[in-house]
Design a protein around this motif. Structure first.
Motif, PDB file in Angstrom:
ATOM      1  N   UNK A  92       0.533  -1.127   0.379  1.00 33.40           N
ATOM      2  CA  UNK A  92       0.080   0.124  -0.268  1.00 33.40           C
ATOM      3  C   UNK A  92       0.934   1.140   0.054  1.00 33.40           C
ATOM      4  N   UNK A  93       1.696   1.290   0.847  1.00 30.84           N
ATOM      5  CA  UNK A  93       2.664   2.301   0.739  1.00 30.84           C
ATOM      6  C   UNK A  93       3.285   2.177  -0.837  1.00 30.84           C
ATOM      7  N   UNK A  94       3.502   1.622  -1.531  1.00 32.32           N
ATOM      8  CA  UNK A  94       4.365   2.173  -2.221  1.00 32.32           C
ATOM      9  C   UNK A  94       3.489   2.358  -3.493  1.00 32.32           C
ATOM     10  N   UNK A  95       2.275   1.840  -3.659  1.00 33.91           N
ATOM     11  CA  UNK A  95       1.067   3.025  -4.098  1.00 33.91           C
ATOM     12  C   UNK A  95       0.764   4.153  -3.814  1.00 33.91           C
ATOM     13  N   UNK A  97       3.670   6.272  -3.149  1.00 34.94           N
ATOM     14  CA  UNK A  97       4.900   6.662  -3.871  1.00 34.94           C
ATOM     15  C   UNK A  97       4.713   6.093  -5.399  1.00 34.94           C
ATOM     16  N   UNK A  98       4.682   5.295  -5.954  1.00 36.41           N
ATOM     17  CA  UNK A  98       4.415   4.578  -7.003  1.00 36.41           C
ATOM     18  C   UNK A  98       2.613   4.545  -8.137  1.00 36.41           C
ATOM     19  N   UNK A  99       2.308   5.907  -8.437  1.00 35.71           N
ATOM     20  CA  UNK A  99       0.319   5.837  -8.969  1.00 35.71           C
ATOM     21  C   UNK A  99       0.302   4.538  -9.793  1.00 35.71           C
ATOM     22  N   UNK A 100       1.368   4.106 -10.501  1.00 35.16           N
ATOM     23  CA  UNK A 100       0.944   2.613 -11.402  1.00 35.16           C
ATOM     24  C   UNK A 100       1.295   1.379 -10.512  1.00 35.16           C
ATOM     25  N   UNK A 101       1.925   1.710  -9.933  1.00 32.86           N
ATOM     26  CA  UNK A 101       2.427   0.676  -8.742  1.00 32.86           C
ATOM     27  C   UNK A 101       1.420  -0.338  -8.920  1.00 32.86           C
ATOM     28  N   UNK A 151       0.644  16.958  -0.598  1.00 35.17           N
ATOM     29  CA  UNK A 151       0.756  15.622  -0.005  1.00 35.17           C
ATOM     30  C   UNK A 151       0.110  15.171   1.236  1.00 35.17           C
ATOM     31  N   UNK A 152      -0.581  14.981   1.039  1.00 33.74           N
ATOM     32  CA  UNK A 152      -1.913  13.435   1.103  1.00 33.74           C
ATOM     33  C   UNK A 152      -1.163  12.578   1.039  1.00 33.74           C
ATOM     34  N   UNK A 153      -0.736  11.275   1.559  1.00 37.00           N
ATOM     35  CA  UNK A 153      -0.066  10.295   0.817  1.00 37.00           C
ATOM     36  C   UNK A 153      -0.764   9.302   2.189  1.00 37.00           C
ATOM     37  N   UNK A 154       0.288   8.271   2.364  1.00 33.65           N
ATOM     38  CA  UNK A 154       0.467   7.131   3.037  1.00 33.65           C
ATOM     39  C   UNK A 154       0.135   7.232   4.122  1.00 33.65           C
ATOM     40  N   UNK A 155       1.214   7.658   4.900  1.00 39.60           N
ATOM     41  CA  UNK A 155       0.915   8.787   6.805  1.00 39.60           C
ATOM     42  C   UNK A 155      -0.007   9.591   6.734  1.00 39.60           C
ATOM     43  N   UNK A 156      -1.150  10.109   5.765  1.00 37.09           N
ATOM     44  CA  UNK A 156      -1.987  10.779   6.162  1.00 37.09           C
ATOM     45  C   UNK A 156      -2.987   9.859   6.031  1.00 37.09           C
ATOM     46  N   UNK A 157      -3.357   8.397   5.564  1.00 36.94           N
ATOM     47  CA  UNK A 157      -4.251   7.815   5.413  1.00 36.94           C
ATOM     48  C   UNK A 157      -4.104   7.014   6.819  1.00 36.94           C
ATOM     49  N   UNK A 158      -2.679   6.669   7.039  1.00 35.48           N
ATOM     50  CA  UNK A 158      -2.757   6.115   8.071  1.00 35.48           C
ATOM     51  C   UNK A 158      -3.407   7.074   9.713  1.00 35.48           C
TER      52      UNK A 158
END
Length: 187
Positions: A92-95, A97-101, A151-158
């Motif tokens: 999930x974190x990789x997704x 970082x890379x929106x095509x993952x 700035x909304x990313x993995x950390x904000x998802x958590x």
């Protein structure tokens, strides 16, 4: 002006499509209903993921106000993979970082944003809708939010809560504005 209230569903018993709300989730759904009632806004549309936990999250408000909940498959939770994953958090974190993952049988972040933007376009194009509520899931919403707030990313998802509410406001010929409006003390 379009005002779209984006709601992450209340606490649920699991991640399956038919997972119901927990006791706490039922209480949270009542708090959501109170929140929307206090806004004193006439809503033109309530659109939900077809997953039970999303529908049950907005159902008390809809029923109290005689509103129909429309479901849309495009709002269902993201499929990360059709196969079991040893470390799904890492994937999930990789997704983020890379929106095509994407994993086998899964959706990339690009895929999720594309289908959620299809829903948004329909609302933008519908002149009969000024105020809408959309109920969906944390993974989908996080990637959707990223396009308005990079700035909304993995950390904000958590850090997303069950429930959570973000307001997306769009004036014609102006960029959309996104802000979190849910006060954790309300849930």
């Amino acid at each position: 002006m379009k005002r779209i209230y984006l709601v992450r569903h209340c606490a649920a018993n699991g991640q399956h499509r038919d997972s119901p709300l927990t006791r706490e989730g039922i209480r949270q759904a009542a708090a959501l209903s109170d929140f929307f009632k206090e806004l004193d806004i006439s809503f033109d549309l309530i659109l939900s993921s077809p997953f039970l936990r999303a529908i049950e999250s907005i159902k008390p408000y809809a029923e109290a106000n005689g509103l129909t909940i429309k479901t849309d498959e495009r709002l269902q939770e993201r499929i990360l993979s059709e196969e079991p994953i040893d470390d799904w958090l890492e994937a999930l974190e990789q997704s983020f970082i890379d929106d095509g993952f994407s994993l086998p049988g899964g959706e990339s972040a690009k895929d999720v944003v594309a289908r959620s933007n299809d829903v948004l376009r329909c609302i933008y194009d519908d002149s009969s809708v000024s105020n809408a509520i959309i109920v969906s899931h944390g993974n989908l919403l996080s990637h959707f939010f990223h396009q308005f707030d990079p700035s909304f990313g993995f950390k904000q998802w958590k850090e997303l809560r069950n429930p959570d509410i973000y307001l997306l406001q769009k004036e014609q010929n102006h960029p959309a504005e996104l802000e979190c409006i849910w006060d954790v003390s309300q849930s």
